[in-house]
Design a protein around this motif. Structure first.
Motif, short mmCIF file in Angstrom:
data_model
loop_
_atom_site.label_atom_id
_atom_site.label_comp_id
_atom_site.label_asym_id
_atom_site.label_seq_id
_atom_site.Cartn_x
_atom_site.Cartn_y
_atom_site.Cartn_z
N GLY A 289 0.85 -1.18 -0.13
CA GLY A 289 0.06 0.11 0.08
C GLY A 289 0.81 1.38 -0.05
N PRO A 290 0.42 2.35 0.15
CA PRO A 290 1.18 3.67 0.10
C PRO A 290 1.81 3.86 1.17
N ASN A 291 2.82 4.88 1.24
CA ASN A 291 3.90 5.04 2.30
C ASN A 291 2.99 5.71 3.25
N LEU A 292 3.44 5.61 4.62
CA LEU A 292 2.65 6.56 5.68
C LEU A 292 3.45 8.02 5.63
N VAL A 293 2.70 8.67 6.48
CA VAL A 293 3.09 10.32 6.72
C VAL A 293 3.57 10.47 8.18
N PRO A 294 4.87 11.16 8.22
CA PRO A 294 5.51 11.17 9.44
C PRO A 294 4.36 12.20 10.38
N LYS A 295 4.25 11.94 11.70
CA LYS A 295 3.38 12.86 12.61
C LYS A 295 4.26 13.54 13.57
N HIS A 296 5.35 13.22 13.89
CA HIS A 296 6.09 13.81 14.92
C HIS A 296 7.03 14.77 14.37
N PRO A 297 7.31 16.09 14.95
CA PRO A 297 8.27 17.12 14.74
C PRO A 297 9.87 16.71 14.11
N VAL A 298 10.11 15.84 15.05
CA VAL A 298 11.62 15.46 14.90
C VAL A 298 11.54 14.61 13.59
N ASN A 299 10.67 13.72 13.32
CA ASN A 299 10.62 12.78 12.17
C ASN A 299 10.51 13.55 10.81
N LEU A 325 16.76 6.58 11.45
CA LEU A 325 17.44 5.32 12.15
C LEU A 325 18.58 5.52 12.71
N VAL A 326 19.51 6.21 12.06
CA VAL A 326 20.75 6.62 12.65
C VAL A 326 20.86 7.18 13.84
N VAL A 327 19.82 8.37 14.01
CA VAL A 327 19.70 9.07 15.03
C VAL A 327 19.23 8.47 16.44
N LYS A 328 18.23 7.55 15.86
CA LYS A 328 17.58 6.59 17.07
C LYS A 328 18.78 5.80 17.68
N LEU A 329 19.56 5.21 17.01
CA LEU A 329 20.60 4.19 17.37
C LEU A 329 21.63 5.03 18.29
N VAL A 330 22.01 6.18 17.57
CA VAL A 330 23.06 7.12 18.42
C VAL A 330 22.40 7.66 19.58
N ALA A 331 21.34 8.12 19.53
CA ALA A 331 20.63 8.65 20.90
C ALA A 331 20.42 7.63 21.88
N ALA A 332 19.93 6.55 21.69
CA ALA A 332 19.77 5.36 22.40
C ALA A 332 21.33 4.78 23.03
N THR A 333 22.25 4.77 22.32
CA THR A 333 23.39 4.52 22.74
C THR A 333 24.10 5.47 23.94
N LEU A 334 23.70 6.71 23.47
CA LEU A 334 24.11 7.81 24.39
C LEU A 334 23.52 7.64 25.65
N VAL A 335 22.09 7.33 25.58
CA VAL A 335 21.29 7.20 26.83
C VAL A 335 21.99 5.91 27.62
N VAL A 336 22.25 4.79 27.05
CA VAL A 336 22.83 3.50 27.65
C VAL A 336 24.08 4.13 28.32
N TRP A 337 24.81 4.72 27.69
CA TRP A 337 26.13 5.21 28.30
C TRP A 337 26.01 5.89 29.58
N LEU A 338 24.72 6.85 29.72
CA LEU A 338 24.44 7.63 30.74
C LEU A 338 24.31 6.77 32.23
N PHE A 339 23.76 5.75 31.76
CA PHE A 339 23.30 4.76 33.05
C PHE A 339 24.60 3.90 33.46
N ASP A 340 25.23 4.46 34.39
CA ASP A 340 26.39 3.67 34.74
C ASP A 340 26.17 2.83 36.01
N GLU A 341 27.05 2.03 36.72
CA GLU A 341 26.71 1.32 37.60
C GLU A 341 26.42 1.95 39.05
N GLN A 342 26.77 3.35 38.95
CA GLN A 342 26.74 3.98 40.12
C GLN A 342 25.08 4.55 40.18
#
Length: 377
Positions: A289-299, A325-342
């Motif tokens: 079917g047809p492509n969807l339309v982005p609804k979020h401002p960031v998209n 997709l690249v932005v999502k992967l980079v952002a998620a990786t940065l967030v994971v990095w912020l969560f240290d053991e402390q």
């Protein structure tokens, strides 16, 4: 450094409750005293108006003289006087929802501490089915919109429209959590996480069965496109696994604090990223079917930047959504990095809930986009 509660010698939970109450009084009082400015111009314009427009399948909703009108023509919406609300999110509403999320998470931390639970990571995996459930439940509203005779009409359908659906899913999850804790304390089960995960799985399966019926029933509003589901899941898993391998090989300290939780977070945001790429660029190519339309401002912003930057010859091959997709992967990786053991040692409940929230803002919309594309609604 002493916290505000310590300096004031006040119980943190009481301070939180008092602050939330004061904000509600200010917001409600301002809406009553200055309805055109506070309610129409802010609350309705950025928060409730988009929900009403979406629930009534309107192009936009217009607030005039204390009443709401729904317009179904884009030109009429452009010519209408403000405040005008369109379905979806704005930057103001997204910031507002982030603030609400952080305040709600703080309250949940106090609740978990009062219940004496949530300090182990089992809670994260037990809540995972509810994250999928939230995304799937949102597609139920998409199905009712596409149906000739909607099963859920206005205003009841606002309960399953973003962002109200987050409160709906939260209420269901909280009820199941409290029931699970009660069963554990009565000795009916050993651990509260088991019935919690089972309850989430149950509501998820029921929702998925309804969506499947809507796609395969002869008179159903949808069409089943299994190839879309396969491509999104394989693409998300491959991109998340590739990201995780790079982390393990070149920067293992990034996931030292989160472990498996970090991979799930990255995978959840990969689902969101790949679902957008497939839904916005590759539906036609997949025969779905047809492509969807982005609804979020960031998209929308990423699509517009990519389309205006790359040559058309490149866009014809790659589409204009893949940077998301690249932005999502980079952002998620940065967030994971912020969560240290402390962080997990100092406040395990808050760390785990925040991880769930971060997963939900990716996997929830990603699940919705994936299922919506899969059943063609």
């Amino acid at each position: 450094m002493a916290t505000v509660a310590e300096r004031l010698d006040v119980d943190p939970a009481r301070l939180w409750a008092g602050s939330v109450l004061a904000l509600l009084v200010a917001l409600i009082g301002g809406s009553l005293l200055f309805p055109r400015t506070v309610y129409d111009g802010f609350v309705w314009h950025f928060f409730w108006g988009p929900v009403q427009a979406d629930a009534n399948a309107a192009v936009c909703a217009v607030r005039q003289g204390g009443t709401t009108r729904y317009l179904y023509d884009a030109a009429a919406c452009s010519a209408a006087a403000e405040p005008v609300a369109y379905p979806g999110y704005t930057l103001v509403s997204e910031v507002g929802y982030v603030v609400i999320l952080l305040v709600a998470l703080s309250g949940l931390v106090f609740l978990l501490r009062r219940l004496g639970i949530g300090s182990d990571r089992d809670l994260f995996f037990s809540l995972l089915p509810f994250v999928f459930f939230g995304g799937a439940l949102r597609v139920v509203e998409d199905v009712t919109d596409a149906a000739a005779d909607p099963l859920i009409g206005y205003p009841l359908n606002t309960l399953i429209i973003s962002p109200v659906i987050y409160f709906t899913v939260f209420a269901i999850t909280l009820l199941v959590l409290l029931a699970s804790v009660s069963l554990a304390r009565q000795g009916v089960i050993d651990r509260y996480t088991r019935p919690l995960a089972a309850g989430g799985t149950l509501v998820l399966v029921v929702t998925l069965l309804f969506l499947l019926w809507s796609a395969i029933a002869p008179d159903g509003p949808g069409t089943f496109y299994p190839q879309v589901l396969v491509v999104i899941l394989v693409g998300a898993t491959a991109s998340a696994a590739g990201t995780w391998v790079l982390i393990e090989q070149y920067a293992p300290g990034i996931n030292a604090g989160t472990g498996r939780l970090g991979f799930v977070v990255i995978w959840g945001h990969a689902v969101d990223g790949v679902a957008n790429v497939v839904g916005l660029d590759w539906m036609v190519a997949l025969g779905a079917g047809p492509n969807l339309v982005p609804k979020h401002p960031v998209n929308r912003a990423i699509v517009e930047i990519t389309a205006s930057t790359l040559p058309q010859s490149v866009l014809a091959l790659t589409g204009d959504t893949w940077p998301f997709l690249v932005v999502k992967l980079v952002a998620a990786t940065l967030v994971v990095w912020l969560f240290d053991e402390q962080i997990f040692e100092e406040s395990p409940q808050y760390a785990i809930l925040l991880m769930i929230a971060i997963l939900a803002v990716g996997l929830g919309p990603g699940t919705r986009d994936m299922l919506r594309a899969t059943i063609g609604v």
